[in-house]
Motif scaffolding. Structure first.
Motif, PDB file in Angstrom:
ATOM      1  N   LEU A   1       0.763  -1.116   0.048  1.00  0.00           N
ATOM      2  CA  LEU A   1       0.004   0.081   0.041  1.00  0.00           C
ATOM      3  C   LEU A   1       0.782   1.154  -0.206  1.00  0.00           C
ATOM      4  CD1 LEU A   1      -2.951   1.007   0.133  1.00  0.00           C
ATOM      5  CD2 LEU A   1      -2.639   1.090   2.672  1.00  0.00           C
ATOM      6  N   GLY A   2       2.067   1.401   0.748  1.00  0.00           N
ATOM      7  CA  GLY A   2       2.853   2.413   0.824  1.00  0.00           C
ATOM      8  C   GLY A   2       3.421   2.621  -0.889  1.00  0.00           C
ATOM      9  N   VAL A   3       3.976   1.563  -1.434  1.00  0.00           N
ATOM     10  CA  VAL A   3       4.438   1.588  -2.768  1.00  0.00           C
ATOM     11  C   VAL A   3       3.227   2.194  -3.642  1.00  0.00           C
ATOM     12  CG1 VAL A   3       5.080   0.528  -4.741  1.00  0.00           C
ATOM     13  CG2 VAL A   3       6.329  -0.098  -2.567  1.00  0.00           C
ATOM     14  N   GLY A   4       1.931   1.893  -3.446  1.00  0.00           N
ATOM     15  CA  GLY A   4       0.941   2.395  -4.246  1.00  0.00           C
ATOM     16  C   GLY A   4       0.987   3.886  -3.888  1.00  0.00           C
ATOM     17  N   VAL A   5       0.513   4.283  -2.835  1.00  0.00           N
ATOM     18  CA  VAL A   5       0.539   5.797  -2.344  1.00  0.00           C
ATOM     19  C   VAL A   5       1.718   6.637  -2.804  1.00  0.00           C
ATOM     20  CG1 VAL A   5       0.333   7.415  -0.385  1.00  0.00           C
ATOM     21  CG2 VAL A   5      -0.840   5.310  -0.306  1.00  0.00           C
TER      22      VAL A   5
ATOM     23  N   GLY B   1       3.630   6.057  -5.169  1.00  0.00           N
ATOM     24  CA  GLY B   1       3.315   6.146  -6.849  1.00  0.00           C
ATOM     25  C   GLY B   1       2.174   7.154  -7.270  1.00  0.00           C
ATOM     26  N   VAL B   2       1.310   7.076  -6.301  1.00  0.00           N
ATOM     27  CA  VAL B   2       0.253   8.035  -6.674  1.00  0.00           C
ATOM     28  C   VAL B   2       0.719   9.468  -6.689  1.00  0.00           C
ATOM     29  CG1 VAL B   2      -2.102   8.990  -6.045  1.00  0.00           C
ATOM     30  CG2 VAL B   2      -1.751   6.844  -6.274  1.00  0.00           C
ATOM     31  N   MET B   3       1.402   9.804  -5.506  1.00  0.00           N
ATOM     32  CA  MET B   3       1.921  11.036  -5.259  1.00  0.00           C
ATOM     33  C   MET B   3       3.047  11.389  -6.293  1.00  0.00           C
ATOM     34  SD  MET B   3       2.266  11.531  -1.138  1.00  0.00           S
ATOM     35  CE  MET B   3       3.597  10.435  -0.905  1.00  0.00           C
ATOM     36  N   LEU B   4       3.903  10.392  -6.423  1.00  0.00           N
ATOM     37  CA  LEU B   4       4.848  10.829  -7.664  1.00  0.00           C
ATOM     38  C   LEU B   4       3.993  11.030  -9.169  1.00  0.00           C
ATOM     39  CD1 LEU B   4       7.787  10.788  -8.160  1.00  0.00           C
ATOM     40  CD2 LEU B   4       7.581   8.227  -8.864  1.00  0.00           C
ATOM     41  N   GLY B   5       3.123  10.175  -9.372  1.00  0.00           N
ATOM     42  CA  GLY B   5       2.536  10.436 -10.748  1.00  0.00           C
ATOM     43  C   GLY B   5       1.743  11.896 -10.590  1.00  0.00           C
ATOM     44  N   CYS B   6       1.106  12.300  -9.493  1.00  0.00           N
ATOM     45  CA  CYS B   6       0.421  13.575  -9.567  1.00  0.00           C
ATOM     46  C   CYS B   6       1.581  14.742  -9.597  1.00  0.00           C
ATOM     47  CB  CYS B   6      -0.248  13.705  -8.089  1.00  0.00           C
ATOM     48  SG  CYS B   6      -1.613  12.968  -8.012  1.00  0.00           S
ATOM     49  N   ILE B   7       2.477  14.512  -8.748  1.00  0.00           N
ATOM     50  CA  ILE B   7       3.668  15.626  -9.074  1.00  0.00           C
ATOM     51  C   ILE B   7       4.190  15.690 -10.368  1.00  0.00           C
ATOM     52  CG2 ILE B   7       6.150  16.281  -8.005  1.00  0.00           C
ATOM     53  CD1 ILE B   7       5.082  15.045  -5.603  1.00  0.00           C
ATOM     54  N   CYS B   8       4.418  14.551 -11.167  1.00  0.00           N
ATOM     55  CA  CYS B   8       4.888  14.489 -12.522  1.00  0.00           C
ATOM     56  C   CYS B   8       3.932  15.164 -13.242  1.00  0.00           C
ATOM     57  CB  CYS B   8       5.484  13.204 -13.077  1.00  0.00           C
ATOM     58  SG  CYS B   8       6.833  12.467 -12.012  1.00  0.00           S
TER      59      CYS B   8
ATOM     60  N   GLU C   1       0.248   7.326 -16.874  1.00  0.00           N
ATOM     61  CA  GLU C   1       0.537   5.834 -16.784  1.00  0.00           C
ATOM     62  C   GLU C   1       1.022   5.495 -15.306  1.00  0.00           C
ATOM     63  OE1 GLU C   1      -0.464   3.229 -18.596  1.00  0.00           O
ATOM     64  OE2 GLU C   1      -1.574   4.873 -19.555  1.00  0.00           O
ATOM     65  N   VAL C   2       2.049   6.323 -14.880  1.00  0.00           N
ATOM     66  CA  VAL C   2       2.465   5.904 -13.560  1.00  0.00           C
ATOM     67  C   VAL C   2       1.448   6.114 -12.421  1.00  0.00           C
ATOM     68  CG1 VAL C   2       4.044   6.904 -11.818  1.00  0.00           C
ATOM     69  CG2 VAL C   2       4.956   6.785 -13.829  1.00  0.00           C
ATOM     70  N   PHE C   3       0.618   7.185 -12.571  1.00  0.00           N
ATOM     71  CA  PHE C   3      -0.601   7.430 -11.848  1.00  0.00           C
ATOM     72  C   PHE C   3      -1.685   5.856 -11.766  1.00  0.00           C
ATOM     73  CE2 PHE C   3      -4.921   9.022 -10.788  1.00  0.00           C
ATOM     74  CZ  PHE C   3      -4.510   9.747  -9.443  1.00  0.00           C
ATOM     75  N   THR C   4      -1.746   5.581 -13.187  1.00  0.00           N
ATOM     76  CA  THR C   4      -2.776   4.438 -13.331  1.00  0.00           C
ATOM     77  C   THR C   4      -2.156   3.272 -12.604  1.00  0.00           C
ATOM     78  OG1 THR C   4      -3.582   5.473 -15.352  1.00  0.00           O
ATOM     79  CG2 THR C   4      -3.994   3.134 -15.015  1.00  0.00           C
ATOM     80  N   LEU C   5      -1.080   3.030 -12.942  1.00  0.00           N
ATOM     81  CA  LEU C   5      -0.342   1.917 -12.393  1.00  0.00           C
ATOM     82  C   LEU C   5      -0.398   1.922 -10.780  1.00  0.00           C
ATOM     83  CD1 LEU C   5       2.326   0.928 -14.752  1.00  0.00           C
ATOM     84  CD2 LEU C   5       0.415  -0.235 -14.477  1.00  0.00           C
TER      85      LEU C   5
ATOM     86  N   VAL D   1      -2.337   3.564  -8.848  1.00  0.00           N
ATOM     87  CA  VAL D   1      -3.801   3.210  -8.588  1.00  0.00           C
ATOM     88  C   VAL D   1      -4.314   1.761  -8.617  1.00  0.00           C
ATOM     89  CG1 VAL D   1      -6.216   3.843  -8.892  1.00  0.00           C
ATOM     90  CG2 VAL D   1      -4.755   5.508  -8.676  1.00  0.00           C
ATOM     91  N   TYR D   2      -3.649   0.960  -9.406  1.00  0.00           N
ATOM     92  CA  TYR D   2      -4.121  -0.396  -9.528  1.00  0.00           C
ATOM     93  C   TYR D   2      -3.381  -1.171  -8.226  1.00  0.00           C
ATOM     94  CZ  TYR D   2      -3.636  -4.868 -11.317  1.00  0.00           C
ATOM     95  OH  TYR D   2      -3.682  -6.309 -11.598  1.00  0.00           O
ATOM     96  N   VAL D   3      -2.196  -0.742  -8.063  1.00  0.00           N
ATOM     97  CA  VAL D   3      -1.607  -1.403  -6.984  1.00  0.00           C
ATOM     98  C   VAL D   3      -2.265  -1.072  -5.664  1.00  0.00           C
ATOM     99  CG1 VAL D   3       0.611  -0.953  -5.452  1.00  0.00           C
ATOM    100  CG2 VAL D   3       0.710  -1.080  -8.005  1.00  0.00           C
TER     101      VAL D   3
END
Length: 98
Positions: free
Chosen positions: A7-11, A13-20, A36-40, A42-44
Motif C-alpha cells: 500500500l505504501g508503494v501505491g501511495v 506512486g500516486v503522489m509521484l504521478g501527481c507531482i509529475c 501511466e504511472v498514476f494509473t499503475l 492506483v492499480y497497486v
C-alpha cells in the motif's frame, strides 16, 4: 510482501504521478507517461486493498483493461498530433496551428 509495504508503494506512486503530471508543461509525451504511472499506482492500491479483503475479483482486471485503453487512446492522440503539428510540445498547440 506485506500489505503495508504494498500500500505504501501505491501511495508513493500516486503522489509521484501527481507531482509529475502537474510539473509537465512542455511535452504531451511526458504527460502521458505520468498518467501511466498514476494509473499503475492506483492499480497497486486497489490490488492491495482487495488482497487484504480476500476478494480478488475481476475488478483488478477490469481496471487494468481501462488503463490499457487509456494508454492506447493517448498514444493515438500523440501520433496524430505529431503528424499534424510536427512536435508534441504543448506550446505549439496554444498558437493555434492545430
Amino acid at each position: 510482501m506485506s500489505f503495508v509495504s504494498l500500500l505504501g508503494v501505491g501511495v508513493i506512486g500516486v503522489m509521484l504521478g501527481c507531482i509529475c503530471l502537474v510539473s509537465q508543461r512542455k511535452s504531451l509525451f511526458g504527460v502521458l507517461l505520468s498518467m501511466e504511472v498514476f494509473t499503475l499506482a492506483v492499480y497497486v492500491v486497489i490490488f492491495s486493498e482487495l488482497w487484504v479483503l480476500g476478494e480478488l475479483s475481476s475488478l483488478c482486471l477490469i481496471f487494468l483493461t481501462f488503463g490499457v485503453c487509456e494508454a492506447a487512446l493517448g498514444l493515438s492522440v500523440l501520433v496524430s498530433l505529431v503528424r499534424g503539428v510536427g512536435s508534441d510540445y504543448v506550446s505549439g498547440l496554444v498558437s493555434g496551428h492545430f
